[in-house]
Scaffold this motif. Structure first.
Motif, PDB file in Angstrom:
ATOM      1  N   LEU A 130       0.845  -1.201   0.000  1.00  0.00           N
ATOM      2  CA  LEU A 130       0.000   0.000   0.000  1.00  0.00           C
ATOM      3  C   LEU A 130       0.881   1.252   0.000  1.00  0.00           C
ATOM      4  O   LEU A 130       0.670   2.189  -0.781  1.00  0.00           O
ATOM      5  N   PHE A 131       1.914   1.238   0.862  1.00  0.00           N
ATOM      6  CA  PHE A 131       2.808   2.398   0.939  1.00  0.00           C
ATOM      7  C   PHE A 131       3.662   2.544  -0.317  1.00  0.00           C
ATOM      8  O   PHE A 131       3.962   3.657  -0.736  1.00  0.00           O
ATOM      9  N   ILE A 132       4.040   1.411  -0.903  1.00  0.00           N
ATOM     10  CA  ILE A 132       4.788   1.471  -2.173  1.00  0.00           C
ATOM     11  C   ILE A 132       3.901   2.128  -3.240  1.00  0.00           C
ATOM     12  O   ILE A 132       4.353   2.988  -4.007  1.00  0.00           O
ATOM     13  N   ALA A 133       2.613   1.745  -3.242  1.00  0.00           N
ATOM     14  CA  ALA A 133       1.672   2.314  -4.220  1.00  0.00           C
ATOM     15  C   ALA A 133       1.495   3.814  -3.978  1.00  0.00           C
ATOM     16  O   ALA A 133       1.465   4.604  -4.929  1.00  0.00           O
ATOM     17  N   ILE A 134       1.410   4.212  -2.705  1.00  0.00           N
ATOM     18  CA  ILE A 134       1.239   5.641  -2.389  1.00  0.00           C
ATOM     19  C   ILE A 134       2.483   6.422  -2.846  1.00  0.00           C
ATOM     20  O   ILE A 134       2.382   7.496  -3.436  1.00  0.00           O
ATOM     21  N   GLY A 135       3.654   5.852  -2.573  1.00  0.00           N
ATOM     22  CA  GLY A 135       4.910   6.489  -2.992  1.00  0.00           C
ATOM     23  C   GLY A 135       4.977   6.637  -4.495  1.00  0.00           C
ATOM     24  O   GLY A 135       5.322   7.706  -5.015  1.00  0.00           O
ATOM     25  N   ALA A 136       4.595   5.558  -5.207  1.00  0.00           N
ATOM     26  CA  ALA A 136       4.604   5.587  -6.680  1.00  0.00           C
ATOM     27  C   ALA A 136       3.598   6.623  -7.189  1.00  0.00           C
ATOM     28  O   ALA A 136       3.868   7.326  -8.163  1.00  0.00           O
ATOM     29  N   PHE A 137       2.460   6.724  -6.492  1.00  0.00           N
ATOM     30  CA  PHE A 137       1.441   7.709  -6.877  1.00  0.00           C
ATOM     31  C   PHE A 137       2.023   9.129  -6.817  1.00  0.00           C
ATOM     32  O   PHE A 137       1.830   9.932  -7.743  1.00  0.00           O
ATOM     33  N   PHE A 138       2.762   9.434  -5.753  1.00  0.00           N
ATOM     34  CA  PHE A 138       3.342  10.780  -5.622  1.00  0.00           C
ATOM     35  C   PHE A 138       4.396  11.037  -6.705  1.00  0.00           C
ATOM     36  O   PHE A 138       4.517  12.159  -7.195  1.00  0.00           O
ATOM     37  N   ILE A 139       5.154  10.005  -7.063  1.00  0.00           N
ATOM     38  CA  ILE A 139       6.159  10.174  -8.126  1.00  0.00           C
ATOM     39  C   ILE A 139       5.459  10.445  -9.460  1.00  0.00           C
ATOM     40  O   ILE A 139       5.861  11.339 -10.220  1.00  0.00           O
ATOM     41  N   VAL A 140       4.375   9.687  -9.726  1.00  0.00           N
ATOM     42  CA  VAL A 140       3.602   9.906 -10.959  1.00  0.00           C
ATOM     43  C   VAL A 140       2.998  11.316 -10.950  1.00  0.00           C
ATOM     44  O   VAL A 140       3.019  12.029 -11.958  1.00  0.00           O
ATOM     45  N   LEU A 141       2.507  11.720  -9.769  1.00  0.00           N
ATOM     46  CA  LEU A 141       1.927  13.067  -9.630  1.00  0.00           C
ATOM     47  C   LEU A 141       2.966  14.140  -9.955  1.00  0.00           C
ATOM     48  O   LEU A 141       2.660  15.143 -10.614  1.00  0.00           O
ATOM     49  N   SER A 142       4.206  13.911  -9.529  1.00  0.00           N
ATOM     50  CA  SER A 142       5.267  14.884  -9.812  1.00  0.00           C
ATOM     51  C   SER A 142       5.537  14.953 -11.324  1.00  0.00           C
ATOM     52  O   SER A 142       5.803  16.029 -11.858  1.00  0.00           O
ATOM     53  N   LYS A 143       5.448  13.793 -11.993  1.00  0.00           N
ATOM     54  CA  LYS A 143       5.641  13.777 -13.456  1.00  0.00           C
ATOM     55  C   LYS A 143       4.504  14.542 -14.152  1.00  0.00           C
ATOM     56  O   LYS A 143       4.737  15.269 -15.122  1.00  0.00           O
ATOM     57  N   ILE A 144       3.285  14.346 -13.639  1.00  0.00           N
ATOM     58  CA  ILE A 144       2.132  15.062 -14.215  1.00  0.00           C
ATOM     59  C   ILE A 144       2.305  16.571 -14.009  1.00  0.00           C
ATOM     60  O   ILE A 144       2.077  17.375 -14.908  1.00  0.00           O
ATOM     61  N   PHE A 145       2.744  16.950 -12.811  1.00  0.00           N
ATOM     62  CA  PHE A 145       2.972  18.366 -12.512  1.00  0.00           C
ATOM     63  C   PHE A 145       4.075  18.933 -13.412  1.00  0.00           C
ATOM     64  O   PHE A 145       4.023  20.099 -13.804  1.00  0.00           O
ATOM     65  N   GLU A 146       5.070  18.105 -13.702  1.00  0.00           N
ATOM     66  CA  GLU A 146       6.178  18.547 -14.563  1.00  0.00           C
ATOM     67  C   GLU A 146       5.651  18.870 -15.967  1.00  0.00           C
ATOM     68  O   GLU A 146       6.018  19.888 -16.566  1.00  0.00           O
ATOM     69  N   LYS A 147       4.778  17.986 -16.467  1.00  0.00           N
ATOM     70  CA  LYS A 147       4.194  18.191 -17.799  1.00  0.00           C
ATOM     71  C   LYS A 147       3.308  19.441 -17.776  1.00  0.00           C
ATOM     72  O   LYS A 147       3.361  20.262 -18.709  1.00  0.00           O
ATOM     73  N   ALA A 148       2.525  19.566 -16.693  1.00  0.00           N
ATOM     74  CA  ALA A 148       1.633  20.721 -16.568  1.00  0.00           C
ATOM     75  C   ALA A 148       2.442  22.017 -16.465  1.00  0.00           C
ATOM     76  O   ALA A 148       2.023  23.051 -16.996  1.00  0.00           O
ATOM     77  N   TYR A 149       3.587  21.944 -15.825  1.00  0.00           N
ATOM     78  CA  TYR A 149       4.472  23.120 -15.691  1.00  0.00           C
ATOM     79  C   TYR A 149       4.938  23.589 -17.071  1.00  0.00           C
ATOM     80  O   TYR A 149       4.927  24.790 -17.377  1.00  0.00           O
ATOM     81  N   GLN A 150       5.300  22.616 -17.928  1.00  0.00           N
ATOM     82  CA  GLN A 150       5.739  22.952 -19.299  1.00  0.00           C
ATOM     83  C   GLN A 150       4.588  23.575 -20.092  1.00  0.00           C
ATOM     84  O   GLN A 150       4.769  24.586 -20.784  1.00  0.00           O
ATOM     85  N   LEU A 151       3.391  22.962 -19.954  1.00  0.00           N
ATOM     86  CA  LEU A 151       2.218  23.483 -20.682  1.00  0.00           C
ATOM     87  C   LEU A 151       1.857  24.885 -20.199  1.00  0.00           C
ATOM     88  O   LEU A 151       1.498  25.757 -21.001  1.00  0.00           O
ATOM     89  N   LYS A 152       1.970  25.084 -18.882  1.00  0.00           N
ATOM     90  CA  LYS A 152       1.654  26.395 -18.299  1.00  0.00           C
ATOM     91  C   LYS A 152       2.632  27.441 -18.806  1.00  0.00           C
ATOM     92  O   LYS A 152       2.236  28.563 -19.136  1.00  0.00           O
ATOM     93  N   ASN A 153       3.899  27.060 -18.884  1.00  0.00           N
ATOM     94  CA  ASN A 153       4.924  27.973 -19.388  1.00  0.00           C
ATOM     95  C   ASN A 153       4.625  28.366 -20.831  1.00  0.00           C
ATOM     96  O   ASN A 153       4.732  29.534 -21.203  1.00  0.00           O
ATOM     97  N   ASP A 154       4.251  27.352 -21.643  1.00  0.00           N
ATOM     98  CA  ASP A 154       3.911  27.617 -23.042  1.00  0.00           C
ATOM     99  C   ASP A 154       2.714  28.553 -23.134  1.00  0.00           C
ATOM    100  O   ASP A 154       2.684  29.479 -23.950  1.00  0.00           O
ATOM    101  N   SER A 155       1.724  28.286 -22.254  1.00  0.00           N
ATOM    102  CA  SER A 155       0.512  29.108 -22.266  1.00  0.00           C
ATOM    103  C   SER A 155       0.831  30.546 -21.851  1.00  0.00           C
ATOM    104  O   SER A 155       0.302  31.502 -22.431  1.00  0.00           O
ATOM    105  N   ASP A 156       1.693  30.682 -20.825  1.00  0.00           N
ATOM    106  CA  ASP A 156       2.069  32.026 -20.354  1.00  0.00           C
ATOM    107  C   ASP A 156       2.852  32.795 -21.417  1.00  0.00           C
ATOM    108  O   ASP A 156       2.819  34.021 -21.428  1.00  0.00           O
ATOM    109  N   LEU A 157       3.559  32.058 -22.269  1.00  0.00           N
ATOM    110  CA  LEU A 157       4.379  32.716 -23.293  1.00  0.00           C
ATOM    111  C   LEU A 157       3.670  32.805 -24.640  1.00  0.00           C
ATOM    112  O   LEU A 157       4.295  33.005 -25.673  1.00  0.00           O
ATOM    113  N   THR A 158       2.340  32.592 -24.606  1.00  0.00           N
ATOM    114  CA  THR A 158       1.553  32.807 -25.823  1.00  0.00           C
ATOM    115  C   THR A 158       0.968  34.205 -25.745  1.00  0.00           C
ATOM    116  O   THR A 158       0.229  34.537 -24.814  1.00  0.00           O
ATOM    117  N   ILE A 159       1.341  35.032 -26.696  1.00  0.00           N
ATOM    118  CA  ILE A 159       0.937  36.439 -26.648  1.00  0.00           C
ATOM    119  C   ILE A 159      -0.314  36.636 -27.508  1.00  0.00           C
ATOM    120  O   ILE A 159      -0.354  36.241 -28.646  1.00  0.00           O
TER     121      ILE A 159
END
Lengths: 169, 68
Positions: free
Chosen positions: A140-169
């Motif tokens: 269960l704890f391994i799954a929770i840990g893996a979930f947070f790592i996946v969440l960080s990857k999702i946030f990383e992708k969202a960070y890139q998309l947000k940056n692109d969106s912010d730099l769209t004039i």
């Protein structure tokens, strides 16, 4: 996420942090008591991983317990910091990405260390070899840990998309 | 960078300042600066249209492709 729900979540995490730190402190207290004051009593009812049969088993178990609770405190404190960073609608920051990644890794490592620790302590103190392959809290704890790592990857992708969106004039 | 923004040159030709253009187009001077310095990742057609209207020019006057 509304600021009210963040406040409630922060409150809950503060309580968890206080409880885990308190447990770590109590464990340290017991370890010191057993280690320095030779208060070993055969009639004691305290049992952690195994029955306390000597001062050494008591000290080792309480120190082990203290380290585990310190690890849990660290995880809760990190989660608290990440949740606090969500305030004022600040999402997908580099801090949150790194935080979630570290949180996931800490949870996985703590579960592995705990699993190995218990395994070897059973061998040492009980002379018993136990292997559990059931769906336990470990997985269960391994799954929770893996979930947070996946969440960080999702946030990383969202960070890139947000940056692109912010730099769209 | 392959795409060059020639806004500075056109502004100079029109004797117009950046903040005046930003006001006419309806974007912030910070965003216009991002566009001018080539840091922008994309330009909306509506923004491009407004810039062309304000400067009385064609998109090709603002954007230029230079092979690497």
């Amino acid at each position: 996420m509304k600021n009210d729900s963040i406040k409630i979540l922060k409150g809950l995490l503060y309580v968890s942090l206080a409880l885990s730190l308190f447990t770590a402190l109590v464990s340290l207290g017991f370890a010191i008591t057993y280690g320095f004051f030779n208060t070993y009593d055969l009639n004691t009812d305290i049992e952690l991983l195994f029955p306390i049969t000597s001062n050494t088993t008591a000290v080792v178990q309480f120190l082990y317990s203290m380290l585990l609770y310190l690890g849990i405190s660290l995880i809760v404190w990190l989660l608290l910091k990440i949740v606090a960073s969500f305030q004022n609608n600040k999402f997908f920051t580099k801090y949150q990405i790194a935080g979630f990644n570290l949180l996931g890794k800490l949870i996985i490592w703590l579960s592995i260390i705990d699993s190995f620790g218990s395994f070897f302590m059973r061998i040492i103190f009980r002379s018993r070899l136990e292997l559990k392959l059931e769906i336990s809290t470990f997985w269960l704890f391994i799954a929770i840990g893996a979930f947070f790592i996946v969440l960080s990857k999702i946030f990383e992708k969202a960070y890139q998309l947000k940056n692109d969106s912010d730099l769209t004039i | 960078m392959a795409i060059i923004i020639n806004l500075d040159r056109i502004l100079e030709e029109r004797d117009m300042k950046s903040n005046e253009l930003a006001e006419m187009v309806g974007i912030t001077t910070a965003n216009l600066s991002i566009l001018k310095t080539g840091k922008a990742k994309a330009v909306r057609f509506s923004t491009l249209e407004a810039i062309c209207q304000a400067l009385d020019c064609q998109p090709g006057d603002i954007l230029e492709y230079l092979p690497d």
